[in-house]
Design an enzyme around this catalytic site. Structure first.
Site, PDB file in Angstrom:
ATOM      1  N   GLU A   1       4.102  -9.435  15.582  1.00 51.28           N
ATOM      2  CA  GLU A   1       3.446  -9.920  16.794  1.00 51.28           C
ATOM      3  C   GLU A   1       3.703 -11.410  16.989  1.00 51.28           C
ATOM      4  O   GLU A   1       3.997 -11.862  18.082  1.00 51.28           O
ATOM      5  CB  GLU A   1       1.940  -9.643  16.705  1.00 51.28           C
ATOM      6  CG  GLU A   1       1.227  -9.902  18.005  1.00 51.28           C
ATOM      7  CD  GLU A   1      -0.226  -9.470  17.957  1.00 51.28           C
ATOM      8  OE1 GLU A   1      -0.951  -9.824  18.895  1.00 51.28           O
ATOM      9  OE2 GLU A   1      -0.637  -8.814  16.991  1.00 51.28           O
TER      10      GLU A   1
ATOM     11  N   ARG B   1       0.800  -1.225   0.000  1.00 53.51           N
ATOM     12  CA  ARG B   1       0.000   0.000   0.000  1.00 53.51           C
ATOM     13  C   ARG B   1       0.827   1.267   0.000  1.00 53.51           C
ATOM     14  O   ARG B   1       0.326   2.341  -0.320  1.00 53.51           O
ATOM     15  CB  ARG B   1      -1.019  -0.041   1.130  1.00 53.51           C
ATOM     16  CG  ARG B   1      -2.049  -1.121   0.841  1.00 53.51           C
ATOM     17  CD  ARG B   1      -3.157  -1.131   1.822  1.00 53.51           C
ATOM     18  NE  ARG B   1      -4.167  -2.099   1.387  1.00 53.51           N
ATOM     19  CZ  ARG B   1      -5.332  -2.222   1.951  1.00 53.51           C
ATOM     20  NH1 ARG B   1      -5.664  -1.462   2.969  1.00 53.51           N
ATOM     21  NH2 ARG B   1      -6.189  -3.115   1.505  1.00 53.51           N
TER      22      ARG B   1
END
Length: 170
Positions: free
Chosen positions: A95, A58
């Site tokens: 994460e 993006r």
């Protein structure tokens, strides 16, 4: 134009409890898309830089039209194995697990100034890795610019000491 009206909110994506800010609804509307790119360009007023750098994928969406309008070069930051020439790479923690980004070695000239452009600042992991890689290659990060910043997730703190700019803040 209030661009927040064009961002679609999707509850429980990609996992339960997450509110996903979807920019595809901004991109499909020609006026909103143009306004979003214009707002990002305006956010760079007064900065001196040589090129725009966009992380996959993006960062490409916003970075390329900005580079075109501004008459600047564009440097893609890709995932491992996507660039055909010699690369510099940076592994960073997610994460759960790790990821790696790559930039062509000849894309970053020592002392050149770059704007890192991406759609979203959340935890700041990708942006921090990109800053570190550019600096390790001898480049200078003039600023980090995001279309959306999720303020509660601490990305700005991860980029402490960096010039961080955002168009929309949630």
């Amino acid at each position: 134009m209030d661009l927040k009206n064009y961002v679609r909110n999707i509850q429980d994506f990609p996992i339960p409890g997450v509110l996903f800010r979807d920019i595809t609804t901004v991109l499909k509307d020609p006026t909103a898309m143009r306004s979003s790119v214009d707002a990002m360009i305006k956010a760079l007023d007064g900065l001196e830089y040589d090129a725009i750098l966009g992380p996959e994928s993006r960062g490409f969406i916003f970075g390329m039209p900005m580079a075109y309008v501004l008459g600047k070069g564009f440097v893609p930051v890709r995932k491992t194995g996507k660039l055909p020439s010699e690369v510099a790479r940076k592994e960073y923690a997610l994460e759960y697990g790790t990821a790696t980004i790559e930039i062509h070695k000849d894309a970053i000239e020592p002392g050149k100034r770059f704007i890192i452009v991406d759609d979203l600042l959340a935890t700041g992991g990708t942006a921090k890795a990109t800053v570190e890689l550019v600096e390790e290659m001898g480049g200078v990060v003039a600023a980090n610019l995001f279309f959306i910043e999720l303020a509660g997730l601490g990305g700005r703190e991860v980029l402490k000491g960096q010039d961080v700019r955002s168009v929309l803040v949630y």
